[in-house]
Design an enzyme around this catalytic site. Sequence first.
Site, PDB file in Angstrom:
ATOM      1  N   HIS A   1      21.776  59.783  27.167  1.00  0.00           N
ATOM      2  CA  HIS A   1      22.307  61.142  27.264  1.00  0.00           C
ATOM      3  C   HIS A   1      21.311  62.079  27.951  1.00  0.00           C
ATOM      4  O   HIS A   1      21.714  63.030  28.628  1.00  0.00           O
ATOM      5  CB  HIS A   1      22.687  61.674  25.893  1.00  0.00           C
ATOM      6  CG  HIS A   1      23.934  61.052  25.347  1.00  0.00           C
ATOM      7  ND1 HIS A   1      24.370  61.241  24.051  1.00  0.00           N
ATOM      8  CD2 HIS A   1      24.851  60.236  25.919  1.00  0.00           C
ATOM      9  CE1 HIS A   1      25.493  60.569  23.858  1.00  0.00           C
ATOM     10  NE2 HIS A   1      25.798  59.947  24.979  1.00  0.00           N
TER      11      HIS A   1
ATOM     12  N   HIS B   1      31.394  53.780  33.623  1.00  0.00           N
ATOM     13  CA  HIS B   1      29.995  54.026  33.952  1.00  0.00           C
ATOM     14  C   HIS B   1      29.557  53.259  35.198  1.00  0.00           C
ATOM     15  O   HIS B   1      28.821  53.795  36.039  1.00  0.00           O
ATOM     16  CB  HIS B   1      29.100  53.633  32.774  1.00  0.00           C
ATOM     17  CG  HIS B   1      29.121  54.615  31.648  1.00  0.00           C
ATOM     18  ND1 HIS B   1      28.495  55.845  31.712  1.00  0.00           N
ATOM     19  CD2 HIS B   1      29.704  54.555  30.426  1.00  0.00           C
ATOM     20  CE1 HIS B   1      28.677  56.501  30.577  1.00  0.00           C
ATOM     21  NE2 HIS B   1      29.413  55.742  29.779  1.00  0.00           N
TER      22      HIS B   1
END
Length: 410
Positions: free
Chosen positions: A252, A384
């Site tokens: 993150h 992703h």
Amino acid sequence: MPTTADDLLTGELRALLAFAAGARHPDGGFGHLAADGSLLADQPRATYGTARMTHVFGLAAMLGSPGAEELAAHGVAALTGPFHDPEHGGWVASLGPAGDEADDTKAAYVHAFVVLAGASAATAGVPGGRALLDEALAVWDRHFWDDAAGMAVEEWDAGWTTCADYRGINANMHGVEAVLAAADALDALGEGAPGQLRSRVARVVERVVHGWARERDWRLPEHFDAAWRVLPEYNADRPSDPFRPYGVTVGHQLEWSRLALHTRAVLGDDAPGWLLPDAVGLYRAAVDRGWAVDGHDGFVYTLDWADRPVVTARMHWVLAEAIGAAAVLGAVTGDPGYAQDLERWEQHATDRFRDPVHGGWHHELTPEGDVGTTTWTGKPDAYHVAQALLLPRTPVRGSIAAGVRAALGG
């Protein structure tokens, strides 16, 4: 020489899209793929997974990938059909194998991805995409955006009567990504109010990145109560949670670094000066503290507040975000060190994560490089990896879809 669709549709991206197409579920949307690429039709269908795959095929449709528009339309039809709650509005979190509601809570994380799916489908001209985007934005605005806090709330019950006390950074991060994409889609269509959406994004990024992350020397807290007070020990007993892990989530940090630069790109001359150095700070902390910290190559999943590894499993999405962040930082700064990092991360993907036998990337590995199942099993979606393949080849804009359009001269 101008960029063509073929320049972006690399061999690996074509192979990934072919692999991901196997997730098409006969009852609507996209299901969970096993490690060998077979569809686990008896597993629940996560709404966020269908939204992610709709986004991916929307991007592929922009590139003219054969069959991509139909697959994106399949996703849009599911999001406006079985995954949508016709009684209360919004979207359920998942559907059971028989199409029954497995989880009817209304989560910001899920709705952010529905906004993203609608934005990419609308940009690509997929039938139903614009209507999906309009409704998803309206739901986000009505139920999730808290203007007083400048952040999104986390979760409601099925009927929107009770809001959970928990507040989370993960859902807000994907809200930033989705709203940036929505603003770009409205810009491309010449409609809507993209400026208002971007100003909201700027508020979130300032509070998260320039506030909580910078104040804690780039150790970003993820979990908060309803008053936005940090809960540092949240899920200490469940450190491997796939969405709310304990401690600092390395991936993150990388993702927020990149999103800060996407925000900077759309704000233009109005962008605050701290966005670039803060993006660099987040990236450097993630790399310096998260790479090979346990003596094995690769990014660990999480760290504690003293930078010690907690969950040492290697997640594919963390490496994908490292690739994206290095690519965007390199493009923005011109610093050759990021190009070196990008080459290193891509080589690590080849050495460890790319599956030459079945296709796609392994979603989780042990520190030694074996396939792991602590948090993830199989290969649920292509989101992703698809973005990691496109970001190094497209200009930095507010969203990946806008970068693809710009690369193609749109």
